[in-house]
Enzyme design. Structure first.
Site, PDB file in Angstrom:
ATOM      1  CE1 TYR A 244      -0.956  11.790  25.436  1.00 57.95           C
ATOM      2  CE2 TYR A 244      -0.348  14.039  26.358  1.00 57.95           C
ATOM      3  CZ  TYR A 244      -1.335  12.674  26.454  1.00 57.95           C
ATOM      4  OH  TYR A 244      -3.014  12.093  27.341  1.00 57.95           O
TER       5      TYR A 244
ATOM      6  CE1 TYR B 228      -2.380  16.662  29.368  1.00 58.71           C
ATOM      7  CE2 TYR B 228      -2.078  14.898  29.718  1.00 58.71           C
ATOM      8  CZ  TYR B 228      -2.854  15.027  28.966  1.00 58.71           C
ATOM      9  OH  TYR B 228      -3.713  15.155  28.187  1.00 58.71           O
TER      10      TYR B 228
ATOM     11  NE  ARG C 172      -7.533  16.171  31.368  1.00 59.73           N
ATOM     12  CZ  ARG C 172      -8.120  15.620  30.166  1.00 59.73           C
ATOM     13  NH1 ARG C 172      -7.494  14.875  29.519  1.00 59.73           N
ATOM     14  NH2 ARG C 172      -9.134  14.430  31.055  1.00 59.73           N
TER      15      ARG C 172
ATOM     16  CG  HIS D  28      -6.186  11.182  30.208  1.00 61.05           C
ATOM     17  ND1 HIS D  28      -5.300  12.046  31.149  1.00 61.05           N
ATOM     18  CD2 HIS D  28      -5.884  11.243  28.777  1.00 61.05           C
ATOM     19  CE1 HIS D  28      -5.374  12.960  29.527  1.00 61.05           C
ATOM     20  NE2 HIS D  28      -5.175  12.957  28.521  1.00 61.05           N
TER      21      HIS D  28
ATOM     22  CG  HIS E 295      -5.568   9.903  24.360  1.00 60.41           C
ATOM     23  ND1 HIS E 295      -6.896  11.368  25.083  1.00 60.41           N
ATOM     24  CD2 HIS E 295      -5.487  10.581  25.120  1.00 60.41           C
ATOM     25  CE1 HIS E 295      -6.054  12.352  25.231  1.00 60.41           C
ATOM     26  NE2 HIS E 295      -5.161  12.403  25.724  1.00 60.41           N
TER      27      HIS E 295
HETATM   28 FE   LIG Z   1      -4.245  13.145  27.213  1.00 51.32          FE
END
Ligand SMILES: [Fe+2]
Lengths: 289, 211
Positions: A156, A195, A205, A208, A210
């Site tokens: 991110y 990640y 995870r 995905h 959000h």
């Molecule tokens: Fe996330």
């Protein structure tokens, strides 16, 4: 996006083995103390199985995750212990109405996450499209859809994300659009990477995106995550598995749609979203019974 | 009827996506009628949440619930945020907590007959957002006690009246001496010294029968 998005290229983060043990999230002091010895995946998977079994015995099954879901460790101190107060039907309640958005709130570039910088981001270009409906099946028109995601490497553009995967100077990962009259939305982006995080040992995870959605009523507010079909990480992830109903979990997974793929350009994923909750514009649920 | 899409946690990394400059400024600085609502978000250990997101929604002072667009009004030249028009009250606020778990918005007071802001709370660790209400109907120095204040609010508000009497005080935003600043702390769980958990509201209970 220029005023809110940090420039990923400007990050001074160092990479390397040390970074992999850095705090991936901003844990509170109590959380850090509790996390000194991370539980194993085996333990978390056993807890998930037990929670699902217990939920399966409950005759009233909510499509939403319980707020007290122990395998997702951060929920421990962040769920109410008392049940929420059931609100009596009050046609005057402000929550049956909600914020509205319009063409001043988005720009044309917002829906294309691959065109927000001077160059093209790395990764697999995708189109994500679908419709937003209310629980009566009617389109939610003219409402705000917001998305955010990791880049193709699973990182991110956020200062606290210290996963030692590369930032992409050409990708921030924030998008917005308004639904059209049929409730349709559409984004162009790149497929996010999986990640790691520190819920437990070797926690990853699944990829995905959000999503944040508004209906005509504040009660219909929804923040959720869209997943990609066939991801092998699904059973290991306590966040996806916090939804205890398997059919409801399926509704978080997009469908690959070859008709939505653009020749020689991008792969298409379709994901329709249904907002829960009463609204002033919805028929009275009592009358439907 | 279609089945609802489940909620998922907002996670830790929404900070560069959802908050926007001026998200807590529903009225321009210096507006003569402006009130400030602020507080902290705390977990069950009494620790502040540095990564919570609050949204507020309210009626306009005249009671109107139609809202106005433009909360995220953009500058078409830079793509950045231009701030709301001073003439349009959108009724919507969005703010993230800081490292101390503190948040603050500047808004117009809700109408006297519905003296509350709807509050929606998101956080890492919270699998499904929480709704509560901040009732501002208690001007400082005008009532004898919380009990009296709560009784007055309950008399005119069906939702507040449905809350058990011994928990109603968690929904009262406290006015400080200037009468234009209100404090509203949110405790997701009972605190370590027995501080009361905030009342959260369930609007989904009236779910239509499946089929
Ligand atoms: Fe996330």
């Amino acid at each position: 996006m220029t005023t809110t998005a940090p420039d990923p290229a400007a990050s001074t983060t160092t990479h390397g083995p040390a970074a992999s043990t850095a705090t991936h999230e901003q844990a509170t002091a109590h959380e850090q103390a509790a996390a000194t010895a991370l539980p194993t995946q085996r333990r978390i998977s056993a807890e998930i199985a037990a929670a699902h079994e217990a939920a399966g015995r409950d005759p009233v099954r909510s499509p939403h995750p319980p707020r007290d879901f122990a395998p997702y460790r951060s929920s421990a101190l962040r769920h109410p212990r008392l049940p929420p107060v059931r609100v009596p039907a009050d046609p005057e309640a402000a929550e049956l109405y909600g914020p509205v958005f319009g063409r001043t709130d988005v720009t044309d570039l917002d829906a294309d996450l691959t065109r927000q910088h001077t160059g093209e981001p790395l990764g697999e270009r995708i189109t994500v499209a679908g419709r937003v409906l209310d629980r009566a099946g009617r389109p939610v028109a003219g409402q705000l859809v917001e998305i955010w995601q990791a880049n193709a490497s699973g990182r991110y553009a956020h200062q606290r994300d210290q996963h030692p995967a590369p930032l992409d100077p050409h990708f921030t990962g924030v998008g917005r659009c308004l639904t059209d009259r049929q409730g349709a939305y559409r984004f162009t982006t790149v497929k996010p990477g999986a990640y790691p995080w520190r819920n437990h040992e070797n926690a990853w995870r699944p990829a995905h995106i959000h999503f944040s959605l508004f209906g005509t009523a504040f009660t219909q507010r929804l923040v959720t995550q869209m997943y990609f079909p066939g991801d092998p990480l699904f059973p290991y992830d306590p966040i996806l598995q916090s939804v205890t109903d398997p059919a409801a979990r399926e509704r978080l997974v997009a469908t690959y749609d070859h008709g939505l793929s653009t020749p020689e350009w991008s792969l298409g994923y379709r994901w329709d979203i249904v907002l829960d909750g009463p609204a002033a514009t919805l028929p009275d649920p009592e009358e439907d019974r | 009827m279609p089945l609802p899409t489940p909620s998922q946690t907002v996670g830790p990394f929404y900070g560069y996506a959802l908050p926007f400059p001026g998200g807590g400024d529903l009225v321009p600085a210096g507006h003569p009628d402006a009130v400030t609502l602020h507080g902290r978000v705390l977990d069950g250990a009494g620790d502040p949440l540095p990564d919570a997101l609050l949204e507020t929604w309210q009626a306009a002072p005249d009671g109107g619930l139609a809202g106005r667009p433009g909360s995220l009004r953009r500058d078409p030249v830079t793509g950045g945020f231009a701030g709301r028009r001073g003439t349009d009250f959108t009724g919507f606020g969005r703010v993230a907590t800081d490292a101390d778990g503190h948040w603050e918005i500047r808004t117009l007071p809700p109408p006297a007959r519905a003296p509350y802001l709807a509050v929606c709370l998101f956080a890492r660790g919270l699998t499904h957002h929480l709704f509560t209400r901040a009732y501002l109907g208690v001007p400082a120095g005008e009532v004898a006690s919380d009990e009296v204040a709560a009784g007055e609010v309950a008399a005119g508000d069906a939702v507040f009246a449905a809350v058990p009497a011994d928990r109603r005080d968690t929904l009262l935003a406290r006015a400080v001496a200037d009468g234009r600043t209100y404090r509203f702390d949110i405790r997701i769980q009972e605190g370590p010294r027995g501080e009361k958990e905030t009342v959260f509201l369930d609007f989904l209970a009236a779910r239509p029968a499946a089929g």
